[in-house]
Design a protein around this motif. Structure first.
Motif, PDB file in Angstrom:
ATOM      1  N   ARG A 108     -21.943 -38.762 -27.807  1.00 19.06           N
ATOM      2  CA  ARG A 108     -22.811 -37.569 -27.814  1.00 19.06           C
ATOM      3  C   ARG A 108     -21.984 -36.332 -28.154  1.00 19.06           C
ATOM      4  O   ARG A 108     -20.877 -36.142 -27.637  1.00 19.06           O
ATOM      5  CB  ARG A 108     -23.471 -37.370 -26.453  1.00 19.06           C
ATOM      6  CG  ARG A 108     -24.355 -36.114 -26.376  1.00 19.06           C
ATOM      7  CD  ARG A 108     -24.803 -35.851 -24.948  1.00 19.06           C
ATOM      8  NE  ARG A 108     -25.625 -36.918 -24.446  1.00 19.06           N
ATOM      9  CZ  ARG A 108     -26.950 -37.011 -24.624  1.00 19.06           C
ATOM     10  NH1 ARG A 108     -27.568 -36.073 -25.330  1.00 19.06           N
ATOM     11  NH2 ARG A 108     -27.636 -38.007 -24.118  1.00 19.06           N
ATOM     12  N   ALA A 109     -22.536 -35.475 -28.994  1.00 16.47           N
ATOM     13  CA  ALA A 109     -21.921 -34.179 -29.293  1.00 16.47           C
ATOM     14  C   ALA A 109     -22.554 -33.123 -28.386  1.00 16.47           C
ATOM     15  O   ALA A 109     -23.774 -32.984 -28.346  1.00 16.47           O
ATOM     16  CB  ALA A 109     -22.140 -33.815 -30.756  1.00 16.47           C
ATOM     17  N   SER A 110     -21.723 -32.410 -27.651  1.00 19.55           N
ATOM     18  CA  SER A 110     -22.206 -31.379 -26.739  1.00 19.55           C
ATOM     19  C   SER A 110     -21.848 -30.001 -27.284  1.00 19.55           C
ATOM     20  O   SER A 110     -20.737 -29.791 -27.791  1.00 19.55           O
ATOM     21  CB  SER A 110     -21.593 -31.561 -25.344  1.00 19.55           C
ATOM     22  OG  SER A 110     -21.936 -32.821 -24.808  1.00 19.55           O
ATOM     23  N   THR A 111     -22.771 -29.069 -27.177  1.00 21.88           N
ATOM     24  CA  THR A 111     -22.542 -27.702 -27.635  1.00 21.88           C
ATOM     25  C   THR A 111     -21.640 -26.964 -26.657  1.00 21.88           C
ATOM     26  O   THR A 111     -21.851 -27.018 -25.446  1.00 21.88           O
ATOM     27  CB  THR A 111     -23.873 -26.955 -27.775  1.00 21.88           C
ATOM     28  OG1 THR A 111     -24.716 -27.663 -28.684  1.00 21.88           O
ATOM     29  CG2 THR A 111     -23.646 -25.547 -28.301  1.00 21.88           C
ATOM     30  N   VAL A 112     -20.636 -26.289 -27.188  1.00 22.05           N
ATOM     31  CA  VAL A 112     -19.697 -25.523 -26.378  1.00 22.05           C
ATOM     32  C   VAL A 112     -19.832 -24.057 -26.750  1.00 22.05           C
ATOM     33  O   VAL A 112     -19.823 -23.697 -27.928  1.00 22.05           O
ATOM     34  CB  VAL A 112     -18.248 -25.996 -26.602  1.00 22.05           C
ATOM     35  CG1 VAL A 112     -17.273 -25.158 -25.788  1.00 22.05           C
ATOM     36  CG2 VAL A 112     -18.122 -27.467 -26.233  1.00 22.05           C
ATOM     37  N   GLY A 113     -19.972 -23.212 -25.761  1.00 24.66           N
ATOM     38  CA  GLY A 113     -20.084 -21.783 -25.998  1.00 24.66           C
ATOM     39  C   GLY A 113     -18.811 -21.205 -26.606  1.00 24.66           C
ATOM     40  O   GLY A 113     -17.713 -21.714 -26.383  1.00 24.66           O
ATOM     41  N   GLN A 114     -18.960 -20.145 -27.378  1.00 29.45           N
ATOM     42  CA  GLN A 114     -17.813 -19.563 -28.072  1.00 29.45           C
ATOM     43  C   GLN A 114     -17.910 -18.049 -28.051  1.00 29.45           C
ATOM     44  O   GLN A 114     -18.966 -17.472 -28.310  1.00 29.45           O
ATOM     45  CB  GLN A 114     -17.774 -20.070 -29.514  1.00 29.45           C
ATOM     46  CG  GLN A 114     -16.552 -19.647 -30.280  1.00 29.45           C
ATOM     47  CD  GLN A 114     -16.472 -20.357 -31.622  1.00 29.45           C
ATOM     48  OE1 GLN A 114     -17.279 -21.215 -31.927  1.00 29.45           O
ATOM     49  NE2 GLN A 114     -15.504 -19.986 -32.428  1.00 29.45           N
ATOM     50  N   ASN A 115     -16.797 -17.405 -27.723  1.00 29.02           N
ATOM     51  CA  ASN A 115     -16.771 -15.949 -27.735  1.00 29.02           C
ATOM     52  C   ASN A 115     -16.806 -15.445 -29.169  1.00 29.02           C
ATOM     53  O   ASN A 115     -16.223 -16.036 -30.073  1.00 29.02           O
ATOM     54  CB  ASN A 115     -15.497 -15.439 -27.045  1.00 29.02           C
ATOM     55  CG  ASN A 115     -15.486 -15.736 -25.565  1.00 29.02           C
ATOM     56  OD1 ASN A 115     -16.531 -15.714 -24.922  1.00 29.02           O
ATOM     57  ND2 ASN A 115     -14.315 -16.016 -25.026  1.00 29.02           N
ATOM     58  N   PHE A 116     -17.497 -14.339 -29.352  1.00 30.83           N
ATOM     59  CA  PHE A 116     -17.571 -13.740 -30.676  1.00 30.83           C
ATOM     60  C   PHE A 116     -17.525 -12.226 -30.520  1.00 30.83           C
ATOM     61  O   PHE A 116     -18.129 -11.667 -29.604  1.00 30.83           O
ATOM     62  CB  PHE A 116     -18.862 -14.154 -31.380  1.00 30.83           C
ATOM     63  CG  PHE A 116     -18.877 -13.809 -32.843  1.00 30.83           C
ATOM     64  CD1 PHE A 116     -18.189 -14.571 -33.758  1.00 30.83           C
ATOM     65  CD2 PHE A 116     -19.562 -12.693 -33.288  1.00 30.83           C
ATOM     66  CE1 PHE A 116     -18.191 -14.253 -35.106  1.00 30.83           C
ATOM     67  CE2 PHE A 116     -19.566 -12.359 -34.632  1.00 30.83           C
ATOM     68  CZ  PHE A 116     -18.873 -13.146 -35.546  1.00 30.83           C
ATOM     69  N   PRO A 117     -16.786 -11.531 -31.396  1.00 29.19           N
ATOM     70  CA  PRO A 117     -16.674 -10.067 -31.252  1.00 29.19           C
ATOM     71  C   PRO A 117     -18.033  -9.392 -31.385  1.00 29.19           C
ATOM     72  O   PRO A 117     -18.831  -9.736 -32.245  1.00 29.19           O
ATOM     73  CB  PRO A 117     -15.735  -9.671 -32.400  1.00 29.19           C
ATOM     74  CG  PRO A 117     -15.802 -10.809 -33.370  1.00 29.19           C
ATOM     75  CD  PRO A 117     -16.025 -12.033 -32.553  1.00 29.19           C
ATOM     76  N   ARG A 118     -18.286  -8.421 -30.522  1.00 29.58           N
ATOM     77  CA  ARG A 118     -19.573  -7.730 -30.507  1.00 29.58           C
ATOM     78  C   ARG A 118     -19.554  -6.452 -31.334  1.00 29.58           C
ATOM     79  O   ARG A 118     -20.588  -5.801 -31.492  1.00 29.58           O
ATOM     80  CB  ARG A 118     -19.971  -7.384 -29.060  1.00 29.58           C
ATOM     81  CG  ARG A 118     -19.959  -8.577 -28.105  1.00 29.58           C
ATOM     82  CD  ARG A 118     -20.750  -9.758 -28.629  1.00 29.58           C
ATOM     83  NE  ARG A 118     -22.142  -9.412 -28.858  1.00 29.58           N
ATOM     84  CZ  ARG A 118     -23.027 -10.225 -29.439  1.00 29.58           C
ATOM     85  NH1 ARG A 118     -22.624 -11.403 -29.872  1.00 29.58           N
ATOM     86  NH2 ARG A 118     -24.277  -9.865 -29.601  1.00 29.58           N
ATOM     87  N   SER A 119     -18.401  -6.067 -31.837  1.00 30.07           N
ATOM     88  CA  SER A 119     -18.358  -4.863 -32.672  1.00 30.07           C
ATOM     89  C   SER A 119     -19.020  -5.148 -34.019  1.00 30.07           C
ATOM     90  O   SER A 119     -18.994  -6.279 -34.513  1.00 30.07           O
ATOM     91  CB  SER A 119     -16.905  -4.423 -32.886  1.00 30.07           C
ATOM     92  OG  SER A 119     -16.150  -5.482 -33.425  1.00 30.07           O
ATOM     93  N   VAL A 120     -19.624  -4.112 -34.613  1.00 24.23           N
ATOM     94  CA  VAL A 120     -20.269  -4.281 -35.920  1.00 24.23           C
ATOM     95  C   VAL A 120     -19.230  -4.640 -36.972  1.00 24.23           C
ATOM     96  O   VAL A 120     -19.449  -5.518 -37.816  1.00 24.23           O
ATOM     97  CB  VAL A 120     -21.017  -2.991 -36.307  1.00 24.23           C
ATOM     98  CG1 VAL A 120     -21.631  -3.124 -37.686  1.00 24.23           C
ATOM     99  CG2 VAL A 120     -22.088  -2.676 -35.281  1.00 24.23           C
TER     100      VAL A 120
END
Length: 309
Positions: free
Chosen positions: A171-183
């Protein structure tokens, strides 16, 4: 007395011969039993070696799959053997380096293995014939429909004629990932338009984040760091951070995770395609790119690793 000594009658010699024969027969039987046990132990050892090799191949493939999940026909997994050199197959030489006993022969010559990936469209049971006719990627769940992030792995190994097969549902499980919030996050920022209008809407986030210093004057036309007309509202609200110590927006492992997700979805490109698809993640190694098919109702992430948009 001398006559008795010359007398050859009696049974002592016959008894001695019979006892010797019986002891020899018992010894031979014991040796045959020990030999059979030794051969049986050897066969069991070879069977264990074959099973261990099949497990090693299966584990090696599951370590590859997070970065190359077969989520589309474009990313389907071709069958693998110990001589395969494709990116979706375990390294045969690397696996066999961990198996050096006599069972495997010189450089693993006495062993072989194979690996296949198949969809679980038939459900949670495995049939060696029917399942092998399924697609080599995550095509759909049981009974059809959308892909369900489940595929079958079948690993088979043979060592000196002893074959073992292992099957696993992965099974492939989704892992959360940080992403920059600046435009915008970059080395510097510049507009080429002198109009009195909003070009970058920073909203309520961090705004424009650049890895440079504006000096005492702040953003202004001709500034090497933030080159735009601040008094015309081109960045509105005029929220920015200009600091030479600003880190990269994402770490190399985070970028690689996005690249891997796009590969598994079939939306990875070496160069920008003529038409960008509408997809959750589109990864382009080399720009320039233009246009796009995503919208507010179908948002997505576009990564142009090198180049302009």
């Amino acid at each position: 007395m001398s006559g008795r000594l010359r007398n050859e009658s009696g049974v002592a010699l016959v008894v001695a011969l019979l006892v010797t024969l019986l002891m020899l027969a018992a010894g031979m039987a014991l040796l045959e039993f020990v030999d059979q046990q030794s051969r049986q132990g050897g066969r069991e050892r070879v069977k264990e070696s074959s099973l261990t090799l099949a497990e090693a191949v299966l584990n090696a493939e599951t370590n590859l799959m997070p970065a190359r999940w077969p989520g589309s026909p474009a990313s389907a997994f071709t069958p693998c053997t110990k001589t395969s050199a494709t990116a979706n197959c375990p390294n045969g030489g690397g696996i066999l380096r961990g198996f050096t006993n006599h069972d495997f022969g010189t450089s693993g010559a006495a062993s072989a293995w194979s690996l296949t990936v198949r969809d679980n469209g038939l459900g949670s049971y495995y049939d060696d014939v029917a399942t092998q006719n399924q697609p080599a990627y995550d095509a759909s769940g049981p009974g059809g429909g959308a892909p369900d992030s489940l595929v079958w792995l079948r690993s088979q190994s043979t060592v000196r004629g002893q074959t073992r097969t292992i099957v696993a549902l992965v099974r492939a499980s989704t892992v959360g990932q940080n992403f920059p919030r600046s435009v915008i996050t970059g080395g510097h920022f510049k507009t080429t338009n002198n109009g009195n209008k909003v070009i970058v809407d920073t909203g309520t986030g961090p705004g424009v984040v650049v890895r440079c210093s504006t000096g005492a004057g702040g953003p202004a036309r001709g500034n090497a760091c933030l080159d735009y007309v601040a008094t015309k509202g081109q960045v509105w609200p005029n929220t920015y951070t200009a600091n030479t110590s600003v880190p990269n927006a994402m770490s190399p492992s985070e970028v690689e995770a996005l690249r891997a997700r796009a590969r598994s979805a079939g939306t990875w490109y070496l160069n920008c395609p003529a038409t960008l698809p509408s997809a959750p993640v589109v990864f382009v190694e080399n720009g320039p790119c233009s246009g796009g098919a995503n919208s507010v109702s179908a948002p997505g992430l576009l990564v142009v690793y090198n180049g302009t948009f």
